[in-house]
Design a protein around this motif. Structure first.
Motif, short mmCIF file in Angstrom:
data_model
loop_
_atom_site.label_atom_id
_atom_site.label_comp_id
_atom_site.label_asym_id
_atom_site.label_seq_id
_atom_site.Cartn_x
_atom_site.Cartn_y
_atom_site.Cartn_z
N TRP A 125 -19.10 42.07 26.85
CA TRP A 125 -18.69 40.75 27.17
C TRP A 125 -18.59 40.11 28.41
O TRP A 125 -19.33 39.62 29.76
CB TRP A 125 -19.36 40.36 25.92
N PHE A 126 -17.55 41.14 28.94
CA PHE A 126 -16.15 40.17 29.53
C PHE A 126 -17.77 40.74 31.29
O PHE A 126 -17.17 39.52 32.45
CB PHE A 126 -15.29 40.69 29.59
N ASP A 127 -17.89 41.81 31.25
CA ASP A 127 -19.05 41.76 32.90
C ASP A 127 -20.09 41.20 32.78
O ASP A 127 -20.88 41.66 34.00
CB ASP A 127 -19.34 43.74 32.66
N ARG A 128 -20.06 40.74 31.64
CA ARG A 128 -21.43 39.54 31.99
C ARG A 128 -21.35 38.46 32.52
O ARG A 128 -21.78 37.50 32.54
CB ARG A 128 -22.23 39.79 30.54
N SER A 129 -19.89 37.98 32.32
CA SER A 129 -19.01 36.24 32.67
C SER A 129 -18.38 35.99 33.33
O SER A 129 -17.82 36.80 34.20
CB SER A 129 -18.00 36.18 31.16
N PRO A 130 -19.15 35.17 34.09
CA PRO A 130 -18.65 34.79 35.43
C PRO A 130 -17.27 34.12 35.58
O PRO A 130 -16.50 34.21 36.76
CB PRO A 130 -19.58 34.05 36.18
N GLY A 131 -16.81 33.67 34.38
CA GLY A 131 -15.60 33.27 35.03
C GLY A 131 -14.56 32.87 33.54
O GLY A 131 -15.27 32.71 31.91
N LEU A 132 -13.33 32.30 33.26
CA LEU A 132 -12.59 31.08 32.33
C LEU A 132 -12.61 29.59 32.72
O LEU A 132 -12.17 29.49 34.51
CB LEU A 132 -11.63 31.76 31.82
N MET A 133 -12.07 29.24 32.11
CA MET A 133 -11.54 27.71 31.66
C MET A 133 -9.92 27.80 31.40
O MET A 133 -10.11 27.84 29.92
CB MET A 133 -12.19 26.35 31.59
N ALA A 134 -9.08 27.52 32.07
CA ALA A 134 -8.41 27.54 31.66
C ALA A 134 -7.03 26.77 30.90
O ALA A 134 -6.99 25.17 32.45
CB ALA A 134 -7.16 28.77 32.57
N HIS A 135 -6.66 25.93 30.13
CA HIS A 135 -5.89 25.13 29.82
C HIS A 135 -4.34 25.31 29.32
O HIS A 135 -3.93 26.15 28.20
CB HIS A 135 -6.71 24.26 28.44
N TYR A 136 -3.34 24.81 30.16
CA TYR A 136 -1.95 25.18 30.47
C TYR A 136 -1.23 23.13 29.92
O TYR A 136 -0.30 23.41 29.55
CB TYR A 136 -1.76 25.10 31.82
N MET A 194 -7.15 18.05 33.05
CA MET A 194 -6.53 16.46 32.77
C MET A 194 -6.31 16.00 34.33
O MET A 194 -6.94 16.98 35.29
CB MET A 194 -6.02 15.97 31.54
N GLU A 195 -5.93 15.11 34.60
CA GLU A 195 -5.53 14.79 36.04
C GLU A 195 -3.90 15.54 37.10
O GLU A 195 -4.21 15.32 37.60
CB GLU A 195 -4.75 13.42 35.55
N ASP A 196 -3.69 17.26 36.48
CA ASP A 196 -3.12 16.76 36.69
C ASP A 196 -3.72 18.38 38.08
O ASP A 196 -3.21 18.72 38.70
CB ASP A 196 -1.97 18.19 35.96
N ASN A 197 -5.05 19.46 37.46
CA ASN A 197 -6.09 19.57 38.15
C ASN A 197 -6.99 20.00 37.34
O ASN A 197 -7.05 21.23 36.34
CB ASN A 197 -4.96 21.66 38.16
N CYS A 198 -8.01 19.73 37.54
CA CYS A 198 -8.95 19.12 37.54
C CYS A 198 -10.25 19.16 38.06
O CYS A 198 -10.63 18.30 39.25
CB CYS A 198 -9.79 18.68 35.89
N TYR A 199 -11.79 19.18 37.53
CA TYR A 199 -12.95 18.86 38.55
C TYR A 199 -13.30 17.60 37.39
O TYR A 199 -14.14 17.78 36.64
CB TYR A 199 -13.62 19.99 38.12
N GLN A 200 -13.33 17.01 38.28
CA GLN A 200 -13.59 15.57 37.96
C GLN A 200 -14.74 15.04 38.10
O GLN A 200 -15.08 15.64 39.90
CB GLN A 200 -12.34 13.97 37.99
N PRO A 201 -16.02 13.55 37.98
CA PRO A 201 -17.31 13.54 38.99
C PRO A 201 -17.00 13.19 40.14
O PRO A 201 -17.84 13.58 41.40
CB PRO A 201 -17.76 12.64 37.85
N ASP A 202 -16.05 12.60 40.61
CA ASP A 202 -15.97 12.25 42.34
C ASP A 202 -15.03 13.46 42.82
O ASP A 202 -14.98 13.39 44.56
CB ASP A 202 -15.10 11.28 42.61
N ARG A 212 -10.51 20.03 45.18
CA ARG A 212 -10.15 19.24 46.99
C ARG A 212 -9.38 18.37 45.80
O ARG A 212 -8.50 17.87 46.72
CB ARG A 212 -11.97 18.99 46.73
N ARG A 213 -10.10 17.38 45.19
CA ARG A 213 -9.07 16.94 44.88
C ARG A 213 -8.53 16.75 43.15
O ARG A 213 -8.73 17.75 42.17
CB ARG A 213 -10.05 15.13 44.79
#
Length: 744
Positions: A329-340, A621-629, A587-588
């Motif tokens: 399955w890993f070879d068909r996955s583009p990546g992951l979302m990490a939660h620290y 959350m606000e430390d490193n994430c892709y928010q709508p803006d 970027r932000r």
């Protein structure tokens, strides 16, 4: 007849030695008619140097120089050249070496073989210690005072630091003043290079840059290359056992130009003992750095890693490269979302175990089916190492298990963070573990490190110690069998520096101080044996050419070195069947990373895409994430979607970098992949929109092209052909995948 120098050649490369001292005076690529050794003032210790361990510390030893031999003829080496018609063998034997102006009873012999038609000079070193002083290290081969062609200013040094670094004008770059940007995130005070790499000055005034294998050094080869002359110098060691070594580059600066390069070996040689090196290669060559990469790959993939006890290291895989630590399955996955952000080092809690299913659904909105959980364990991230058990601040063990089961039932995958290196010294119940299973330095003290909090110390654990391996194996069993995780991330495993261990109490490595890599390979083998039938997608931090086969991939973090010549294509091309993972950044809303990294967010994302990396995204959350803006948010979604479509439709492909590929617009990133069916895939990207055309060299014949730009539908791609060159015009999108196949 008097001879001031002795010559050896095979018609492809030539060596000339000082007839008195045996030092190298010439290293000539006959095709380019260029002597690469251009500065002898910085090249007195060619082709070896030794480091002695004394009561005063480390003392350097070297061959006697001509003036010293003139005063004491007993220091003169025995030199012999057996010159054949198209081959030659050079032998040099030194009765002793010089240290602090005095002879030391350490005998050295080196041999160089120049074989018919071969650019590679095959070298070996033997050291006999007849004295009481321990010989700790050897630098061999040392090739000094180098530059290619007319000037050193257009040379580039390719080093395998964290997958790759391209150092332009290394003679001057290594000696430049260090420029560093600092920033703070929570309790972490970070510093990143804005230039470099910059060397560290030694007692000779040389700026030294030395990489440990493994650790920063992911492969054991380097290449110095001149783009204008199309000439290079390749250096490697045929390190079949994968033991600890170093790669070293030195510069005295433009006032005394020339680059010194060497391979470092650990000997720990006592009186009456003899050490023999593995074969080393010095090769003046033409063509690009890819020539050197091809040579190293051919050797490494044809040579099994044999451990000191004679066993062969190999994590089992099938014909497709999948196995217990690399599920399909890993070879068909583009990546992951990490939660620290479950529990931070400060004790702050953002998520609980009940949030796990929701976090997975949020990742799905970005086209991802793989999430990584960090700070999930007792006492949290960068504190609770190795307390890898449920954290009562976050919920119960049953709630943790239920969260994982819910994700997997929904078709997702869950990875858990485990630090493969550190043990917190503040836990009373772990004192015996780190004192008995940790790295011990030569003076008997533990190797301690700090991360974040300034009053918190972690012991670096010995990779060879059974006590530590058993601890990690127990965590692996619990997470994968009891909790149900189908992925695991071992932090620091191949990224943090390798360590010598001088413990006499570790029965697992009696007398073996440089077996760090051996220990890690043994751990990975045992994890493969313990993996459940469905397999576990194993990710590690860093990369290493002996660890990576059989696991999913290594995290290389290009962003940390992008201002200092990060060049991940070096590893990616050398081992295209091994997976690399790269961190992305918004970027932000980038509190975890400094502004100078955030400004390059799109470049890093698109470079990782064309290089075929597994994309590691954060959601903190606000430390490193892709928010709508954030302008990166729609780009990330599109990139993930297109990468997933690429993998499902065409597979990974074999990374060929830019071989047989050219683009008309210099700011377009394009990489070539060979597909199993004989087709060719071209991945292209450019912030602001693709522009111009791409030309691909293909076997003559009729070819057909399709374009995939939206992750859904293929469209016809018109091709124009002139001989082997096939050209197509790029679409008005930022990302595209073109696939060319022979017409029916």
């Amino acid at each position: 007849m008097y001879h001031s120098r002795l010559h050896a050649t095979n018609g492809v490369v030539s060596l000339a030695l000082d007839a008195v001292s045996g030092g190298w005076l010439e290293l000539v690529c006959e095709g380019a008619q260029d002597n690469l050794i251009k500065n002898h003032l910085a090249a007195e210790e060619t082709p070896f140097r030794l480091m002695l361990h004394t009561e005063k510390g480390t003392v350097e030893a070297r061959p006697a120089r001509s003036a010293e031999i003139g005063l004491n003829p007993a220091l003169k080496p025995s030199l012999r050249i057996d010159q054949g018609e198209r081959e030659a063998t050079v032998t040099a034997e030194y009765p002793s070496v010089m240290a602090e102006g005095l002879p030391v009873p350490v005998a050295v012999r080196w041999e160089a073989r120049l074989l018919p038609g071969d650019e590679r000079i095959h070298l070996s070193l033997t050291v006999d210690n007849h004295g009481e002083t321990e010989v700790e290290r050897a630098l061999f081969p040392c090739v000094n005072g180098l530059w290619l062609g007319e000037t050193w200013e257009d040379d580039a040094l390719y080093m395998p630091r964290h997958a790759g670094q391209r150092v332009l004008n290394p003679v001057e770059t290594l000696t430049a003043p260090r420029r560093v940007a600092h920033w703070k995130w929570q309790e972490y005070d970070y510093a990143t290079e804005l230039n470099g790499p910059c060397g560290v000055k030694d007692s000779r005034g040389a700026s030294v840059w030395e990489l440990s294998y493994s650790g920063e050094c992911t492969m054991l080869w380097l290449d110095l290359f001149d783009e204008n002359e199309q000439d290079g110098l390749y250096l490697t060691c045929r390190n079949a056992s994968g033991r600890m070594k170093t790669l070293r580059a030195e510069s005295f600066g433009p006032e005394n130009p020339g680059l010194n390069v060497a391979v470092g070996h650990y000997l720990f040689l006592h009186q009456g003992q003899t050490w023999h090196s593995e074969e080393c290669i010095v090769a003046p060559h033409q063509d690009s750095w890819h020539w050197a990469a091809d040579d190293y790959r051919t050797w490494r993939e044809s040579t099994p890693v044999v451990e000191p006890d004679g066993t062969r290291y190999a994590v089992p895989v099938d014909a497709n490269g999948c196995g217990p630590l690399h599920p399909e399955w890993f070879d068909r996955s583009p990546g992951l979302m990490a939660h620290y952000d479950f529990q931070y080092q400060t004790g702050g809690v953002v998520h609980t175990y009940k949030d796990i299913p929701r976090l997975y659904e949020e990742a799905r909105a970005f086209g991802l089916n793989h999430i990584l959980l960090s700070g999930w364990n007792e006492s949290g991230f960068d504190y609770g190492f190795p307390q890898y058990r449920p954290n009562p601040n976050l919920g119960t063990e049953e709630e943790l298990r239920d969260g994982v089961r819910a994700v997997i039932a929904a078709g997702g995958h869950v990875a858990f963070y485990v630090n493969a290196r550190l043990c917190n010294t503040s836990f009373p119940d772990r004192e015996a573990l780190w004192k008995n299973g940790g790295i011990q330095k030569r003076d008997g003290s533990p190797w301690l490190e700090q991360y974040g909090s300034r009053n918190q110390y972690f012991a670096s654990m010995c990779s060879q110690a059974e006590l530590w391996q058993s601890e990690l194996l127990g965590v692996f069993r619990w997470l994968t069998r009891d909790i149900g995780a189908d992925s695991l991330y071992l932090d620091q495993l191949a990224m943090a520096t390798s360590c010598l261990c001088f413990s006499e109490a570790h029965d697992d490595h009696p007398g073996v101080r440089d077996g760090w890599n051996t220990g890690l390979r043994r751990l990975l083998t045992r994890l493969a044996q313990e993996a459940p039938e469905k397999g576990v997608a194993l990710l590690v931090e860093g990369a290493n050419d002996t660890y990576m086969p059989g696991i999913c991939g290594g995290l290389i973090t290009t962003m940390f070195y992008d201002h200092a010549g990060a060049f991940p294509e070096l590893y990616r091309y050398t081992f295209p069947r091994q997976g690399l993972i790269d961190m992305m950044n918004p970027r932000r809303h980038s509190g975890m990373r400094p502004e100078h990294m955030a400004r390059r967010a799109c470049k890093l994302l698109y470079r990782a895409f064309v290089d075929g990396m597994y994309l590691w995204h954060y959601d903190l959350m606000e430390d490193n994430c892709y928010q709508p803006d954030d302008p990166q948010t729609p780009r990330v979604r599109k990139t993930d979607d297109l990468r997933r479509a690429w993998l499902i439709r065409y597979g990974q492909g074999l990374f060929r970098d830019t071989r047989g590929l050219s683009v008309s617009c210099g700011t377009v990133m394009a990489r070539r992949y060979d597909l199993p069916d004989g087709g060719v895939l071209i991945a292209c990207a450019r912030e602001g929109g693709l522009e111009g055309s791409v030309t691909v060299s293909l076997p003559e014949g009729k070819w057909h092209g399709v374009l995939l730009a939206d992750g859904t539908n293929e469209t016809e791609l018109p091709l124009s052909a002139v001989g082997e060159n096939h050209t197509f015009v790029l679409p008005q999108t930022e990302l595209a995948v073109a696939v060319l196949r022979r017409a029916e």
